[in-house]
Design a protein around this motif. Structure first.
Motif, PDB file in Angstrom:
ATOM      1  N   SER A  98       0.823  -1.217   0.000  1.00  0.00           N
ATOM      2  CA  SER A  98       0.000   0.000   0.000  1.00  0.00           C
ATOM      3  C   SER A  98       0.855   1.263   0.000  1.00  0.00           C
ATOM      4  O   SER A  98       0.350   2.361  -0.261  1.00  0.00           O
ATOM      5  N   THR A  99       2.143   1.133   0.278  1.00  0.00           N
ATOM      6  CA  THR A  99       3.044   2.295   0.257  1.00  0.00           C
ATOM      7  C   THR A  99       3.606   2.553  -1.140  1.00  0.00           C
ATOM      8  O   THR A  99       4.344   3.517  -1.348  1.00  0.00           O
ATOM      9  N   ILE A 100       3.303   1.680  -2.097  1.00  0.00           N
ATOM     10  CA  ILE A 100       3.811   1.824  -3.466  1.00  0.00           C
ATOM     11  C   ILE A 100       2.857   2.709  -4.273  1.00  0.00           C
ATOM     12  O   ILE A 100       1.638   2.540  -4.217  1.00  0.00           O
ATOM     13  N   GLU A 101       3.390   3.620  -5.011  1.00  0.00           N
ATOM     14  CA  GLU A 101       2.583   4.446  -5.901  1.00  0.00           C
ATOM     15  C   GLU A 101       2.478   3.725  -7.249  1.00  0.00           C
ATOM     16  O   GLU A 101       3.339   3.862  -8.115  1.00  0.00           O
ATOM     17  N   TRP A 102       1.432   2.913  -7.381  1.00  0.00           N
ATOM     18  CA  TRP A 102       1.279   2.094  -8.578  1.00  0.00           C
ATOM     19  C   TRP A 102       0.924   2.977  -9.781  1.00  0.00           C
ATOM     20  O   TRP A 102       0.074   3.848  -9.694  1.00  0.00           O
ATOM     21  N   PRO A 103       1.543   2.745 -10.940  1.00  0.00           N
ATOM     22  CA  PRO A 103       1.231   3.542 -12.131  1.00  0.00           C
ATOM     23  C   PRO A 103      -0.092   3.094 -12.746  1.00  0.00           C
ATOM     24  O   PRO A 103      -0.591   2.000 -12.458  1.00  0.00           O
ATOM     25  N   PRO A 104      -0.687   3.915 -13.623  1.00  0.00           N
ATOM     26  CA  PRO A 104      -1.895   3.490 -14.339  1.00  0.00           C
ATOM     27  C   PRO A 104      -1.584   2.238 -15.171  1.00  0.00           C
ATOM     28  O   PRO A 104      -0.476   2.073 -15.682  1.00  0.00           O
ATOM     29  N   LEU A 105      -2.569   1.357 -15.278  1.00  0.00           N
ATOM     30  CA  LEU A 105      -2.387   0.105 -16.008  1.00  0.00           C
ATOM     31  C   LEU A 105      -2.482   0.379 -17.512  1.00  0.00           C
ATOM     32  O   LEU A 105      -3.510   0.852 -17.991  1.00  0.00           O
ATOM     33  N   GLN A 106      -1.408   0.100 -18.229  1.00  0.00           N
ATOM     34  CA  GLN A 106      -1.362   0.331 -19.673  1.00  0.00           C
ATOM     35  C   GLN A 106      -1.092  -0.968 -20.401  1.00  0.00           C
ATOM     36  O   GLN A 106      -0.367  -1.841 -19.902  1.00  0.00           O
ATOM     37  N   ARG A 107      -1.676  -1.114 -21.591  1.00  0.00           N
ATOM     38  CA  ARG A 107      -1.503  -2.324 -22.365  1.00  0.00           C
ATOM     39  C   ARG A 107      -0.019  -2.588 -22.640  1.00  0.00           C
ATOM     40  O   ARG A 107       0.768  -1.651 -22.808  1.00  0.00           O
ATOM     41  N   PRO A 108       0.371  -3.867 -22.691  1.00  0.00           N
ATOM     42  CA  PRO A 108       1.775  -4.199 -22.979  1.00  0.00           C
ATOM     43  C   PRO A 108       2.206  -3.709 -24.355  1.00  0.00           C
ATOM     44  O   PRO A 108       1.369  -3.468 -25.238  1.00  0.00           O
ATOM     45  N   THR A 109       3.494  -3.547 -24.513  1.00  0.00           N
ATOM     46  CA  THR A 109       4.073  -3.161 -25.798  1.00  0.00           C
ATOM     47  C   THR A 109       5.115  -4.194 -26.201  1.00  0.00           C
ATOM     48  O   THR A 109       5.628  -4.933 -25.356  1.00  0.00           O
ATOM     49  N   TRP A 110       5.417  -4.251 -27.489  1.00  0.00           N
ATOM     50  CA  TRP A 110       6.489  -5.146 -27.975  1.00  0.00           C
ATOM     51  C   TRP A 110       7.151  -4.484 -29.177  1.00  0.00           C
ATOM     52  O   TRP A 110       6.460  -3.980 -30.046  1.00  0.00           O
ATOM     53  N   PRO A 111       8.470  -4.479 -29.266  1.00  0.00           N
ATOM     54  CA  PRO A 111       9.356  -5.074 -28.263  1.00  0.00           C
ATOM     55  C   PRO A 111       9.523  -4.172 -27.059  1.00  0.00           C
ATOM     56  O   PRO A 111       8.994  -3.081 -26.991  1.00  0.00           O
TER      57      PRO A 111
END
Length: 361
Positions: free
Chosen positions: A348-361
Motif C-alpha cells: 500500500s506504500t507503493i505508488e502504482w502507475p496506471p495500467l497500460q496495455r503491454p508493448t512489444w518489443p
C-alpha cells in the motif's frame, strides 16, 4: 494358447532402476530462465511462425505444461484446428481476432483467451497486409499437451481452411438418465462436467483488469481461472506487478510454473533452501522456469519502474490431486507471516502507475 511372460531380473529391480534412470534423465532438462532472443520462431503449415520456450517440440521438454510463442503477419489467418488438450493464450503485440467454435473474439495486447479442449479455433491478424506500418501480432500459448501426452491422450486435428459450418462438432456425450446404479450416476456426473466445461468463459480484456494488493508485496489479478468463470483443465493464469526495487515474498510448491515477463526487469532467487541458492536475471519477454519444490522469490531490480509478470501453473487438476494423494505432506510453503511481511514490505506504500496495455518489443 498360453504365454509365459518374464523379465531378466525381478520386478523390484526393474522398477528401481527405471525410476532412478527417469529422474537422472529428467534433471538434464532443468532450466531457470529462457531468454526471448533464444527462442527461434519457424514458419508453419498453419500460416504462423511458432517458437518453443519450453516443451517437447523444442529442446526443453516438460511434463505438465508447455509454453510457445506465435507470430502472425498482417493479413494472415491460420488454419483451423483442434486438439484434445486446452490452451491459455496471452496477447503480447498487435491486434487481431480468434474464432473459437465459430464465436469470433477481437483481441489486443494484454488480452487473454481460453481454447477449450476439442474446440475448433483459428486466429488472424486484423491489420491490412498492404499497410507498411502494420504490426505483427504476437501471443503466447500455455497448454496441457504434455500432461495429456503422458496418458496417451494427446490428439490434434487440422482442418485447413474448411468453413466453420462444415466442421464436425466437439465429441458427443450422453446426457445421462434416471437410475440409482453406478453407471447412471457416472453418466449424469460426466454430463454435468461436460456441460459446464463447454459453457465457460473464453476472453479476458485488458481493459477489464483490476489489480489488488496482496500480502506477498505485489498487486495481482486473475487472467484465466475458475474463480472468474473459466472452465479449464487445471491450468490457471494470473498477473502480478512488483513495485520498483521491491520483491515478492519467498515460497515453494511442487509442479512446474512458468512466469512470462510482460514488462520490466529483475531477478529470481531459486534454491533448495531459503538461503544459499542462486539469483537468475530476467528481462521483458523472458520466461522464468520454476522447478518443483524450489524456494523462489522474484525481485524487481529497477529502482523507478514496476515489473509485470504473468504466472502460469497447473493447479486445479494436477496439484489438487497431488495434495490429496500426498497428504499430510505440505505442498505449499511460505515463511511465517512476520518473515513474509518483512520480505514483501507493505504494497500500500507503493505508488502504482496506471495500467497500460503491454508493448512489444
Amino acid at each position: 494358447m498360453s504365454t509365459h511372460t518374464t523379465t531378466e531380473t525381478t520386478h523390484y529391480h526393474v522398477q528401481k532402476r527405471r525410476r532412478a534412470q527417469f529422474i537422472e534423465d529428467w534433471r538434464k532438462n532443468h532450466r531457470t530462465v529462457v531468454a526471448h532472443e533464444d527462442v527461434e520462431t519457424h514458419p508453419t503449415a498453419r500460416g504462423s511462425r511458432v517458437g518453443v520456450y519450453v516443451g517437447a517440440d523444442g529442446d526443453r521438454p516438460t511434463r505438465t505444461m508447455d509454453a510457445l510463442v506465435h507470430e502472425l503477419d498482417p493479413g494472415t489467418t491460420t488454419t483451423t484446428h483442434r486438439h484434445s488438450w486446452d490452451a491459455m493464450v496471452f496477447m503480447v503485440a498487435g491486434y487481431g481476432w480468434s474464432e473459437i467454435d465459430g464465436e469470433r473474439i477481437e483481441w489486443g495486447p494484454g488480452d487473454s483467451l481460453h481454447f477449450p479442449a476439442w474446440s475448433w479455433h483459428r486466429s488472424g491478424n486484423a491489420a491490412d497486409s498492404d499497410d507498411d506500418t502494420a504490426a505483427t501480432a504476437r501471443y503466447l500459448t500455455f497448454s496441457s499437451e504434455p500432461l495429456l501426452e503422458t496418458m496417451g491422450m494427446a490428439v490434434i486435428e487440422d482442418a485447413g481452411h474448411t468453413p466453420w459450418d462444415e466442421l464436425p462438432p466437439r465429441p458427443p456425450y450422453s446426457e445421462g438418465h434416471d437410475g440409482a446404479d453406478p453407471y447412471a450416476a457416472r453418466l449424469r456426473r460426466l454430463a454435468r462436467d461436460q456441460g459446464a466445461r463447454r459453457s465457460g468463459r473464453l476472453h479476458t480484456s485488458w481493459d477489464e483488469l483490476e489489480l489488488r494488493n496482496t500480502p506477498r508485496g505485489t498487486r495481482t489479478t486473475f487472467l484465466l481461472d475458475r474463480a472468474i468463470g473459466y472452465q479449464a483443465s487445471g491450468i490457471t493464469m494470473a498477473m502480478f506487478e512488483i513495485g520498483p526495487g521491491r520483491a515478492q515474498s519467498m515460497h515453494r510448491h511442487p509442479g512446474e510454473a512458468w512466469l512470462y515477463v510482460v514488462e520490466g526487469s529483475g531477478e529470481s532467487y531459486l534454491g533448495t533452501e531459503p538461503e544459499g541458492g542462486e539469483r537468475h536475471p530476467w528481462k521483458k519477454g523472458d520466461l522464468i522456469v520454476v522447478d518443483h519444490f524450489l524456494w523462489h522469490q522474484h525481485i524487481n531490480t529497477d529502482p523507478s519502474r514496476t515489473a509485470k509478470v504473468v504466472r502460469i501453473h497447473m493447479f486445479d487438476s494436477l496439484l489438487e490431486t497431488m495434495r490429496a494423494l500426498c497428504d499430510p505432506l505440505v505442498l505449499f510453503e511460505e515463511p511465517p507471516d512476520h518473515i513474509r511481511d518483512a520480505q514483501a514490505g507493505d504494497p500500500s506504500t507503493i505508488e502504482w502507475p496506471p495500467l497500460q496495455r503491454p508493448t512489444w518489443p
